[in-house]
Design a protein around this motif. Structure first.
Motif, PDB file in Angstrom:
ATOM      1  N   TRP A   1       0.826  -1.207   0.000  1.00 12.69           N
ATOM      2  CA  TRP A   1       0.000   0.000   0.000  1.00 12.69           C
ATOM      3  C   TRP A   1       0.863   1.260   0.000  1.00 12.69           C
ATOM      4  CZ3 TRP A   1       0.486  -3.246   4.207  1.00 12.69           C
ATOM      5  CH2 TRP A   1       1.055  -2.696   5.359  1.00 12.69           C
ATOM      6  N   PHE A   2       2.169   1.127   0.257  1.00  9.59           N
ATOM      7  CA  PHE A   2       3.081   2.257   0.153  1.00  9.59           C
ATOM      8  C   PHE A   2       3.649   2.411  -1.261  1.00  9.59           C
ATOM      9  CE2 PHE A   2       3.450   2.054   4.857  1.00  9.59           C
ATOM     10  CZ  PHE A   2       3.292   3.399   5.134  1.00  9.59           C
ATOM     11  N   ASP A   3       3.302   1.495  -2.166  1.00  9.45           N
ATOM     12  CA  ASP A   3       3.757   1.568  -3.550  1.00  9.45           C
ATOM     13  C   ASP A   3       2.624   2.135  -4.409  1.00  9.45           C
ATOM     14  OD1 ASP A   3       5.867   0.716  -5.629  1.00  9.45           O
ATOM     15  OD2 ASP A   3       4.013  -0.156  -6.404  1.00  9.45           O
ATOM     16  N   VAL A   4       2.774   3.369  -4.845  1.00  8.23           N
ATOM     17  CA  VAL A   4       1.687   4.063  -5.542  1.00  8.23           C
ATOM     18  C   VAL A   4       1.300   3.344  -6.832  1.00  8.23           C
ATOM     19  CG1 VAL A   4       1.118   6.192  -6.778  1.00  8.23           C
ATOM     20  CG2 VAL A   4       2.154   6.316  -4.509  1.00  8.23           C
ATOM     21  N   ASP A   5       2.281   2.829  -7.568  1.00  6.97           N
ATOM     22  CA  ASP A   5       1.976   2.139  -8.820  1.00  6.97           C
ATOM     23  C   ASP A   5       1.121   0.892  -8.576  1.00  6.97           C
ATOM     24  OD1 ASP A   5       3.341   4.007 -10.315  1.00  6.97           O
ATOM     25  OD2 ASP A   5       5.204   2.855 -10.389  1.00  6.97           O
ATOM     26  N   THR A   6       1.423   0.172  -7.507  1.00 12.80           N
ATOM     27  CA  THR A   6       0.636  -1.021  -7.182  1.00 12.80           C
ATOM     28  C   THR A   6      -0.774  -0.637  -6.741  1.00 12.80           C
ATOM     29  OG1 THR A   6       2.620  -2.252  -6.546  1.00 12.80           O
ATOM     30  CG2 THR A   6       0.520  -3.071  -5.712  1.00 12.80           C
ATOM     31  N   VAL A   7      -0.898   0.422  -5.976  1.00 11.57           N
ATOM     32  CA  VAL A   7      -2.226   0.894  -5.558  1.00 11.57           C
ATOM     33  C   VAL A   7      -3.031   1.319  -6.785  1.00 11.57           C
ATOM     34  CG1 VAL A   7      -3.451   2.635  -4.214  1.00 11.57           C
ATOM     35  CG2 VAL A   7      -1.406   1.553  -3.272  1.00 11.57           C
ATOM     36  N   ASP A   8      -2.375   1.989  -7.714  1.00  5.37           N
ATOM     37  CA  ASP A   8      -3.048   2.395  -8.946  1.00  5.37           C
ATOM     38  C   ASP A   8      -3.527   1.177  -9.733  1.00  5.37           C
ATOM     39  OD1 ASP A   8      -3.984   4.113 -10.931  1.00  5.37           O
ATOM     40  OD2 ASP A   8      -2.044   4.195 -11.956  1.00  5.37           O
ATOM     41  N   ALA A   9      -2.657   0.174  -9.859  1.00  9.84           N
ATOM     42  CA  ALA A   9      -3.038  -1.047 -10.574  1.00  9.84           C
ATOM     43  C   ALA A   9      -4.182  -1.758  -9.867  1.00  9.84           C
ATOM     44  CB  ALA A   9      -1.829  -1.971 -10.696  1.00  9.84           C
ATOM     45  N   THR A  10      -4.188  -1.704  -8.543  1.00  8.85           N
ATOM     46  CA  THR A  10      -5.270  -2.317  -7.768  1.00  8.85           C
ATOM     47  C   THR A  10      -6.590  -1.610  -8.050  1.00  8.85           C
ATOM     48  OG1 THR A  10      -3.709  -2.969  -6.025  1.00  8.85           O
ATOM     49  CG2 THR A  10      -6.049  -2.890  -5.443  1.00  8.85           C
ATOM     50  N   ALA A  11      -6.564  -0.286  -8.074  1.00  9.41           N
ATOM     51  CA  ALA A  11      -7.777   0.473  -8.370  1.00  9.41           C
ATOM     52  C   ALA A  11      -8.297   0.154  -9.766  1.00  9.41           C
ATOM     53  CB  ALA A  11      -7.501   1.974  -8.230  1.00  9.41           C
ATOM     54  N   GLN A  12      -7.395   0.042 -10.723  1.00 13.46           N
ATOM     55  CA  GLN A  12      -7.809  -0.286 -12.090  1.00 13.46           C
ATOM     56  C   GLN A  12      -8.427  -1.680 -12.152  1.00 13.46           C
ATOM     57  OE1 GLN A  12      -7.743   1.965 -14.538  1.00 13.46           O
ATOM     58  NE2 GLN A  12      -6.771   3.457 -13.184  1.00 13.46           N
ATOM     59  N   SER A  13      -7.844  -2.617 -11.407  1.00  8.28           N
ATOM     60  CA  SER A  13      -8.373  -3.974 -11.386  1.00  8.28           C
ATOM     61  C   SER A  13      -9.753  -4.012 -10.727  1.00  8.28           C
ATOM     62  CB  SER A  13      -7.408  -4.908 -10.651  1.00  8.28           C
ATOM     63  OG  SER A  13      -7.878  -6.235 -10.662  1.00  8.28           O
ATOM     64  N   ILE A  14      -9.915  -3.240  -9.661  1.00  5.04           N
ATOM     65  CA  ILE A  14     -11.228  -3.159  -9.012  1.00  5.04           C
ATOM     66  C   ILE A  14     -12.271  -2.631  -9.999  1.00  5.04           C
ATOM     67  CG2 ILE A  14     -12.562  -1.972  -7.215  1.00  5.04           C
ATOM     68  CD1 ILE A  14      -9.959  -1.965  -5.523  1.00  5.04           C
ATOM     69  N   ALA A  15     -11.903  -1.605 -10.755  1.00  2.00           N
ATOM     70  CA  ALA A  15     -12.828  -1.052 -11.747  1.00  2.00           C
ATOM     71  C   ALA A  15     -13.206  -2.101 -12.788  1.00  2.00           C
ATOM     72  CB  ALA A  15     -12.200   0.166 -12.420  1.00  2.00           C
ATOM     73  N   ASP A  16     -12.221  -2.867 -13.230  1.00  2.00           N
ATOM     74  CA  ASP A  16     -12.491  -3.910 -14.220  1.00  2.00           C
ATOM     75  C   ASP A  16     -13.441  -4.972 -13.669  1.00  2.00           C
ATOM     76  OD1 ASP A  16     -10.846  -2.630 -16.018  1.00  2.00           O
ATOM     77  OD2 ASP A  16      -9.107  -3.913 -15.632  1.00  2.00           O
ATOM     78  N   LYS A  17     -13.177  -5.407 -12.428  1.00  2.00           N
ATOM     79  CA  LYS A  17     -13.995  -6.466 -11.836  1.00  2.00           C
ATOM     80  C   LYS A  17     -15.417  -5.972 -11.559  1.00  2.00           C
ATOM     81  CE  LYS A  17     -10.659  -9.482 -11.782  1.00  2.00           C
ATOM     82  NZ  LYS A  17      -9.850  -9.787 -10.611  1.00  2.00           N
ATOM     83  N   LEU A  18     -15.542  -4.747 -11.079  1.00  2.00           N
ATOM     84  CA  LEU A  18     -16.880  -4.204 -10.846  1.00  2.00           C
ATOM     85  C   LEU A  18     -17.628  -4.033 -12.168  1.00  2.00           C
ATOM     86  CD1 LEU A  18     -16.285  -1.528  -8.049  1.00  2.00           C
ATOM     87  CD2 LEU A  18     -17.381  -3.771  -7.824  1.00  2.00           C
ATOM     88  N   GLY A  19     -16.877  -3.703 -13.211  1.00  2.00           N
ATOM     89  CA  GLY A  19     -17.505  -3.599 -14.526  1.00  2.00           C
ATOM     90  C   GLY A  19     -18.037  -4.927 -15.021  1.00  2.00           C
ATOM     91  N   GLN A  20     -17.354  -6.009 -14.669  1.00  2.00           N
ATOM     92  CA  GLN A  20     -17.852  -7.345 -15.022  1.00  2.00           C
ATOM     93  C   GLN A  20     -19.142  -7.660 -14.278  1.00  2.00           C
ATOM     94  OE1 GLN A  20     -14.881 -10.494 -14.634  1.00  2.00           O
ATOM     95  NE2 GLN A  20     -13.248  -9.008 -14.980  1.00  2.00           N
ATOM     96  N   LEU A  21     -19.174  -7.277 -13.001  1.00  2.00           N
ATOM     97  CA  LEU A  21     -20.337  -7.572 -12.170  1.00  2.00           C
ATOM     98  C   LEU A  21     -21.516  -6.644 -12.461  1.00  2.00           C
ATOM     99  CD1 LEU A  21     -18.415  -8.030  -8.798  1.00  2.00           C
ATOM    100  CD2 LEU A  21     -19.635  -9.854 -10.020  1.00  2.00           C
ATOM    101  N   ASP A  22     -21.196  -5.434 -12.895  1.00  2.00           N
ATOM    102  CA  ASP A  22     -22.210  -4.405 -13.079  1.00  2.00           C
ATOM    103  C   ASP A  22     -21.925  -3.640 -14.377  1.00  2.00           C
ATOM    104  OD1 ASP A  22     -24.159  -2.474 -12.729  1.00  2.00           O
ATOM    105  OD2 ASP A  22     -23.059  -1.374 -11.161  1.00  2.00           O
TER     106      ASP A  22
END
Length: 319
Positions: free
Chosen positions: A153-174
């Motif tokens: 969570w201290f790595d901004v690039d990883t947090v950014d990638a996590t947010a993008q992945s969350i958006a993708d998964k939520l888009g699949q569900l909704d």
């Protein structure tokens, strides 16, 4: 992070709890009984990231919310297990940090959607570098602690990638709100860049400045800021594992501070003990600035506010 035996209490007490919860929930479902999507995060750190992406369209729940809790030694209750197995999407740190999630979802619905932040660490190799988390041993169950640092969570690039992945998964569900999730993730990306600008400024002004840590929790923050952690690995390893460091390691760490060989002490207030409190007192007596860090969100702050404050505190300490 008082960790690692860590997984020490987390796995011991939860087996029967999981079985009881799973008996009640049968298997994970995509929605709640009224058709509402739910996101469950292991800690409020990842819950805040998920909420930034979900906006007001999805309920986000975090299992660990107390600032005094240590995720490494967290014991999940049957209620916690039920929340995870019933979630539409699970967001967690991974890398062995919040091992209770793997224990629960490993016995549940194999088709359940998850986002594991550690798996999104750039390059996929999860390898640390000089000045980081390098005690040379297997301090965490499931991975060699000398090769990785799970505090992503201290790595901004990883947090950014996590947010993008969350958006993708939520888009699949909704699918109907997929564009909204992507837009929220893009906004979050821009906010993360503000944090990166602070650490880039530190790197430009204080490249390779020596600092000390009580634990290797802020490895990625220090890396992005171009700083060098010179704390004896034997000291940080012992503290993270909940052990007393050897007298020689304590003496060497104290010497860094009394000899003014470091410009700041990064201090984890969430798992402090007698030894770390003494180190902090030594730093303060020597006039070494102390930068406080935590493993969960302070009350009233979201992820962006929290990490902005931390980066700004680090910059101020080095002035």
């Amino acid at each position: 992070m008082r960790a690692s035996s860590g997984f020490r209490a987390a796995t011991a007490a939860v087996g029967l709890s999981f079985a009881a919860a799973l008996t009640l929930t049968a298997c994970g479902s995509d929605t709640t009984g009224d058709g509402t999507l739910t996101v469950v995060a292991s800690t409020n750190v990842w819950g805040s990231v998920a909420q930034a992406v979900a906006g007001d369209k999805v309920d986000v729940t975090s299992i660990i919310t107390e600032p005094s809790s240590d995720p490494h030694s967290f014991e999940a209750s049957p209620t916690d297990a039920a929340k995870l197995t019933d979630a539409s999407l699970i967001v967690y740190n991974g890398g062995g940090y919040d091992h209770f999630v793997d224990d629960i979802i490993g016995t549940g619905n194999s088709d359940q959607l998850t986002v594991n932040a550690f798996d999104l660490l750039e390059g996929g190799a999860h390898a640390g570098e000089d000045g980081g988390d390098s005690d040379g041993g297997d301090s965490h169950e499931g991975h060699a602690h000398g090769d990785v640092n799970e505090h992503v969570w201290f790595d901004v690039d990883t947090v950014d990638a996590t947010a993008q992945s969350i958006a993708d998964k939520l888009g699949q569900l909704d699918p109907g709100n997929a564009d909204a999730y992507k837009a929220n993730a893009a906004t979050f990306h821009g906010q993360l860049e503000q944090i990166s600008a602070i650490t880039a400024g530190i790197a430009a002004a204080h490249k390779d400045a020596p600092v000390a840590q009580t634990e290797p929790i802020a490895y990625y923050l220090l890396q992005s800021a171009g700083l060098k952690d010179v704390t004896p690995p034997d000291f940080t390893s012992a503290i993270e594992n909940g052990n007393d460091p050897a007298p020689a390691a304590i003496a060497a760490t104290r010497q860094l501070l009394t000899g003014k060989q470091v410009q700041a002490l990064v201090y984890n207030v969430q798992t402090q003990d007698r030894v770390t409190q003494d180190v902090r007192a030594t730093a303060e007596s020597a006039g070494i600035p102390v930068v406080e860090v935590t493993e969960t969100l302070p009350e009233g702050l979201d992820y962006i506010q929290w990490q902005t404050n931390t980066a700004e505190s680090l910059a101020a300490a080095l002035q």
